[in-house]
Design an enzyme around this catalytic site. Structure first.
Site, mmCIF file in Angstrom:
data_model
loop_
_atom_site.group_PDB
_atom_site.id
_atom_site.type_symbol
_atom_site.label_atom_id
_atom_site.label_comp_id
_atom_site.label_asym_id
_atom_site.label_seq_id
_atom_site.Cartn_x
_atom_site.Cartn_y
_atom_site.Cartn_z
ATOM 1 N N CYS A 1 24.285 71.362 73.626
ATOM 2 C CA CYS A 1 23.469 71.206 72.420
ATOM 3 C C CYS A 1 22.039 71.689 72.626
ATOM 4 C CB CYS A 1 23.475 69.748 71.971
ATOM 5 S SG CYS A 1 22.435 69.444 70.533
ATOM 6 N N GLY B 1 36.663 78.885 69.000
ATOM 7 C CA GLY B 1 36.939 77.544 69.479
ATOM 8 C C GLY B 1 36.455 77.303 70.899
ATOM 9 N N ALA C 1 26.939 69.014 59.286
ATOM 10 C CA ALA C 1 26.353 70.144 58.561
ATOM 11 C C ALA C 1 26.715 71.447 59.247
ATOM 12 C CB ALA C 1 24.834 70.004 58.477
ATOM 13 N N HIS D 1 12.935 63.313 40.648
ATOM 14 C CA HIS D 1 12.883 64.527 39.836
ATOM 15 C C HIS D 1 11.578 65.277 40.033
ATOM 16 C CE1 HIS D 1 13.990 67.083 36.478
ATOM 17 N NE2 HIS D 1 12.754 66.946 36.009
ATOM 18 N N GLU E 1 18.865 64.770 43.195
ATOM 19 C CA GLU E 1 19.102 63.856 42.067
ATOM 20 C C GLU E 1 20.444 64.126 41.392
ATOM 21 O OE1 GLU E 1 16.677 64.369 38.471
ATOM 22 O OE2 GLU E 1 16.022 66.308 39.281
ATOM 23 N N GLU F 1 27.709 80.328 61.218
ATOM 24 C CA GLU F 1 26.279 80.204 61.539
ATOM 25 C C GLU F 1 25.776 81.469 62.231
ATOM 26 O OE1 GLU F 1 26.003 75.344 62.046
ATOM 27 O OE2 GLU F 1 26.364 76.590 63.814
ATOM 28 N N TYR G 1 32.397 76.515 62.244
ATOM 29 C CA TYR G 1 30.944 76.304 62.249
ATOM 30 C C TYR G 1 30.205 77.467 62.905
ATOM 31 C CZ TYR G 1 31.151 71.099 61.669
ATOM 32 O OH TYR G 1 31.321 69.822 61.236
ATOM 33 N N ILE G 2 30.545 77.698 64.174
ATOM 34 C CA ILE G 2 29.759 78.622 64.990
ATOM 35 C C ILE G 2 29.851 80.033 64.440
ATOM 36 C CG2 ILE G 2 29.495 79.600 67.309
ATOM 37 C CD1 ILE G 2 30.570 76.939 68.411
ATOM 38 N N LYS H 1 20.145 77.409 68.298
ATOM 39 C CA LYS H 1 20.735 77.937 67.069
ATOM 40 C C LYS H 1 19.858 77.602 65.865
ATOM 41 C CE LYS H 1 23.314 75.249 64.925
ATOM 42 N NZ LYS H 1 24.389 74.262 64.689
ATOM 43 N N THR I 1 27.229 66.392 68.579
ATOM 44 C CA THR I 1 26.242 65.759 69.450
ATOM 45 C C THR I 1 25.925 64.314 69.060
ATOM 46 O OG1 THR I 1 25.242 67.872 70.054
ATOM 47 C CG2 THR I 1 23.854 65.911 70.265
ATOM 48 N N SER J 1 24.599 65.216 76.091
ATOM 49 C CA SER J 1 24.197 64.132 75.195
ATOM 50 C C SER J 1 24.910 62.819 75.497
ATOM 51 C CB SER J 1 24.468 64.541 73.747
ATOM 52 O OG SER J 1 23.747 65.703 73.416
ATOM 53 N N TYR K 1 15.179 65.512 79.116
ATOM 54 C CA TYR K 1 16.398 64.794 79.477
ATOM 55 C C TYR K 1 16.336 64.305 80.919
ATOM 56 C CZ TYR K 1 19.244 65.458 75.299
ATOM 57 O OH TYR K 1 19.764 65.369 74.031
ATOM 58 N N ARG L 1 41.856 84.507 60.494
ATOM 59 C CA ARG L 1 43.283 84.542 60.170
ATOM 60 C C ARG L 1 43.616 83.919 58.820
ATOM 61 N NH1 ARG L 1 45.710 81.629 65.321
ATOM 62 N NH2 ARG L 1 43.933 80.297 64.795
ATOM 63 N N CYS M 1 23.089 73.553 69.468
ATOM 64 C CA CYS M 1 22.386 73.113 68.254
ATOM 65 C C CYS M 1 20.914 73.519 68.218
ATOM 66 C CB CYS M 1 22.468 71.592 68.123
ATOM 67 S SG CYS M 1 24.058 70.866 68.521
#
Length: 462
Positions: free
Chosen positions: A42, A260, A339, A434, A439, A180, A176-177, A50, A309, A14, A98, A197, A47
């Site tokens: 990614c 990691g 996220a 709403h 909201e 997920e 994260y990983i 996944k 990314t 990226s 890409y 741990r 990303c």
């Protein structure tokens, strides 16, 4: 024209692709070398694939929920091979884009491993080229723990080459990983253990979010094993045995190391080019992303700052504008929204309560509720948590945090507000949409608590 290129980029992910493409659009002569696959981690093993697999788990859950809404849906199981085929086709399409983007902007591409001979010379097999400036954007690599039998475990890349879903999986890690992957594998039918741990997963996230994540994972039947470390992995017949520091042994069919990633700098010739690295192998750069060698720059996971990314893409674009576009600028590392695509997802922007409180008094606004969908579906544990961290002195919203349906989609808009310095009063005068979960962010009126306030006796002593 003393050099072959004005800019040579090592790494086609990226950061590298964006910097190369924009630099070429500004008129620079640009070359890019990528040894593995265009689009980097990614697009190929991160990303994108996944998120496709996360989507797959959601369809299964929605099918189960459908009966409560009057749908008669028969779920006959999941076809792993069919998902893999669709996922891989989309990955191949995006990876190809890409390469086309680079070529369409006049960038010279090399499908080769590139190493540095000196500060201006790049070696690719038998070929050498020179460049006035060089950008290293080689990303990171997943790591296994240094324990006996580690070679029997899988790394994150391996999820996307598995021929079938393992029946039992141990996931080692709590970032994260790890979370997920745990949700993906559980959502597709595996029995999942997560070992880590710490007392709570997601180190660095807001503590309320971390606690809510534990409840959400537990509600899915994911077995959490906090405060333990794996000590060894052994194979006995057709299964693996994972030994833990608690002297417990877990039987499983597969082990994923989600422990990691390290900067991908080994063997690049950085030492020969005079590029300084820190103890973790990350390239040391200044605020302009310039290394200790003035004509060599580095971006993305290889500098180990914010390994996301969109951050890599933003810094790549800014560097191209600075070097070749006659409009120097920086991409800010502050208030970067992010996220975690668990079930339900987590999203956050700005400071956690604990980090904000370390800077001064803050007001905390929190709401917990069951989303409308699940008050009807009856699915247990599908809760939402939303939280604002507000500076008492300025009324600025310093952090926003959410676990719940559509968290990532909602947080993108909240990120704009936090980045602009919106106050709690700005949120309060915004009219909500709403009925939505979103909201709630603009209808939080009752302070849950204050944090970061010194006890009176301590304040008086100081």
């Amino acid at each position: 024209m003393a050099h072959d290129f004005d800019l040579f980029v090592i790494g086609g992910g990226s950061a590298g692709v964006r910097c190369a493409r924009v630099s070429a659009a500004h008129g620079a002569r640009v070359g890019v070398a990528e040894e593995r696959f265009w689009g980097g981690t990614c697009v190929n093993v991160g990303c994108v694939p996944k998120k496709i697999m996360v989507n797959a788990t959601e369809y299964g859950q929605w099918a189960q929920d459908g009966a409560a809404f009057g749908w008669d849906i028969e779920v006959r199981g999941h076809d792993w091979a069919k998902l893999a085929k669709a996922r891989d086709a989309e990955v191949a399409r995006l990876s190809g884009i890409y390469g086309k983007l680079l070529q369409g902007n006049g960038v010279t591409t090399f499908d080769a491993r590139a190493t540095l001979v000196d500060a201006h010379t790049i070696q690719m097999g038998d070929r050498k080229v020179t460049a006035e400036r060089i950008l290293v954007a080689t990303g990171g690599t997943p790591q296994r723990l240094d324990i006996p039998g580690a070679e029997l475990g899988l790394i994150s890349d391996d999820l996307f080459t598995l021929g079938a879903l393992p029946k039992r999986v141990v996931v080692i890690g709590a970032g994260y990983i790890a979370l997920e992957f745990a949700c993906i594998l559980r959502g597709l039918g595996a029995e999942v253990d997560v070992m880590y741990r710490a007392a709570l997963p997601l180190r660095g996230f807001d503590d309320d979010i971390r606690t809510a994540a534990v409840a959400a994972l537990d509600a899915q039947g994911i077995r959490l094993n906090p405060d333990v470390s794996p000590t060894r992995i052994t194979r006995v017949d057709n299964q693996l045995l994972v030994g833990m520091s608690s002297n417990f042994i877990r039987e499983t069919d597969a082990v994923f190391f989600c422990t990691g990633r390290s900067p991908n700098t080994a063997g690049l010739g950085l030492e020969a080019a005079g590029v300084e690295m820190n103890a973790a192998g990350a390239i040391v750069v200044d605020e302009e992303h310039r290394s200790s060698q003035p004509n060599i720059f580095a971006l993305g996971d290889v500098i180990d700052r914010i390994n996301l990314t969109p951050m890599a893409t933003a810094t790549g674009h800014a560097l191209a504008d600075t070097l070749f576009g006659n409009k120097p600028r920086k991409a800010s590392y502050d208030n970067v929204a992010t996220a975690v695509f668990t079930n339900p997802p987590i999203a956050t922007v700005g400071l956690s309560e604990q980090d904000a409180a370390a800077r001064g008094p803050v007001d905390i606004f929190v709401t917990h509720f069951t989303p409308m969908r699940h008050t009807i579906s009856g699915r247990q544990g599908r809760k939402t948590l939303m939280k604002l961290v507000v500076c008492q002195r300025t009324d600025k919203v310093l952090g926003a945090h959410m676990l719940g349906e559509d968290a990532a989609e909602i947080m993108q808009g909240i990120g704009i507000a936090v980045g602009m310095g919106a106050t709690k009063a700005d949120f309060d005068r915004t009219i909500g949409i709403h009925p939505t979960a979103a909201e709630e962010f603009v209808t939080l009126r009752t302070r849950a608590r204050e944090s970061g306030v010194q006890p009176p006796q301590q304040a008086a002593a100081e």
